[in-house]
Design an enzyme around this catalytic site. Structure first.
Site, PDB file in Angstrom:
ATOM      1  N   ARG A 214      91.186 -30.028 -10.554  1.00  0.00           N
ATOM      2  CA  ARG A 214      89.965 -30.846 -11.666  1.00  0.00           C
ATOM      3  C   ARG A 214      89.406 -30.483 -12.326  1.00  0.00           C
ATOM      4  NH1 ARG A 214      84.980 -31.580  -7.289  1.00  0.00           N
ATOM      5  NH2 ARG A 214      86.325 -32.651  -5.049  1.00  0.00           N
TER       6      ARG A 214
ATOM      7  N   ARG B 169      81.828 -22.540  -3.891  1.00  0.00           N
ATOM      8  CA  ARG B 169      82.116 -24.082  -3.261  1.00  0.00           C
ATOM      9  C   ARG B 169      83.475 -23.466  -2.506  1.00  0.00           C
ATOM     10  NH1 ARG B 169      80.978 -28.471  -5.035  1.00  0.00           N
ATOM     11  NH2 ARG B 169      80.232 -28.689  -8.040  1.00  0.00           N
TER      12      ARG B 169
ATOM     13  N   ARG C 267      79.041 -36.208 -13.913  1.00  0.00           N
ATOM     14  CA  ARG C 267      80.730 -35.806 -14.541  1.00  0.00           C
ATOM     15  C   ARG C 267      80.856 -37.544 -15.138  1.00  0.00           C
ATOM     16  NH1 ARG C 267      81.495 -33.691  -8.439  1.00  0.00           N
ATOM     17  NH2 ARG C 267      80.860 -31.859  -8.668  1.00  0.00           N
TER      18      ARG C 267
END
Length: 205
Positions: free
Chosen positions: A140, A151, A47
């Site tokens: 995010r 998730r 990321r």
């Protein structure tokens, strides 16, 4: 292989978005001579801002699969098509430096490590609710609706496992970061003092 004569490893576990990584960074910053982070391997892409060897050892599925088959990993799991795992070498590197090895791993990893002779101190970081967790993950800006759903489904199972008596030594609700960190620090300091009283040499300052 992992040395088991040193300080007990410390495991932090919790759903993605629970804040465990932030708490871990604080702990490592406050006690750099006491704790060392076990850097996990993953086959996912980095990321923004992540560095290989610091946040993860970024590798390929072929390389990691071969290493697992050679018995080089303590635990490993697959999430969203990506492989994650903790190698014996990563833990040994920290223990060889005379530090408490800290592992940031998921529920399946905890189950696997509990079958070894590492005898870790286990801490579950719990979000105040699934709704709050969803807000954190959405903020995010890195999740699609599909990955978010995955998730959250995993988080439900992780929270059920984390709340089951006997699975973790400590369960900490992270509804306030500063408060959660103080609880974590108090728990860890207590565990270190117990080990020191048993003759385990741990540099603590």
């Amino acid at each position: 292989m992992v040395q088991n004569s040193g300080p007990r490893p410390l495991i932090l576990c919790g759903p993605s978005g629970s804040g465990k990584s932030t708490l871990l960074v604080r702990l490592l910053n406050d006690f750099p001579n006491t704790f060392g982070f076990s850097v996990s391997h993953t086959t996912r892409k980095p990321r923004p801002g992540e560095q290989s060897g610091v946040h993860y050892h970024f590798t390929t599925k072929e390389e990691m699969t071969a290493a697992i088959e050679r018995g080089e990993f303590i635990e490993n799991a697959v999430f969203s098509g990506n492989m994650y795992g903790t190698s014996y070498k990563s833990v040994a590197n920290v223990q060889n430096a005379g530090k408490v090895c800290v592992l940031d791993i998921d529920m399946e990893g905890v189950k696997q490590i509990r079958k070894t002779d590492l005898n870790p101190i286990t801490v579950f970081i719990k979000p105040p609710s699934l709704d709050e967790l969803e807000k954190r993950l959405r903020s995010r800006g890195t999740e699609t609706e599909e990955t978010l759903t995955k998730r959250l489904n995993v988080a439900r199972k992780e929270m059920e496992y984390g709340e089951t008596p006997g699975n973790f030594h400590y369960v900490i609700v992270n509804d306030n970061l500063d408060k959660a960190y103080e609880v974590l620090k108090e728990a860890v300091v207590s565990e270190i003092k117990k080990q020191q009283s048993d003759g385990v040499i741990i540099k603590f300052d």
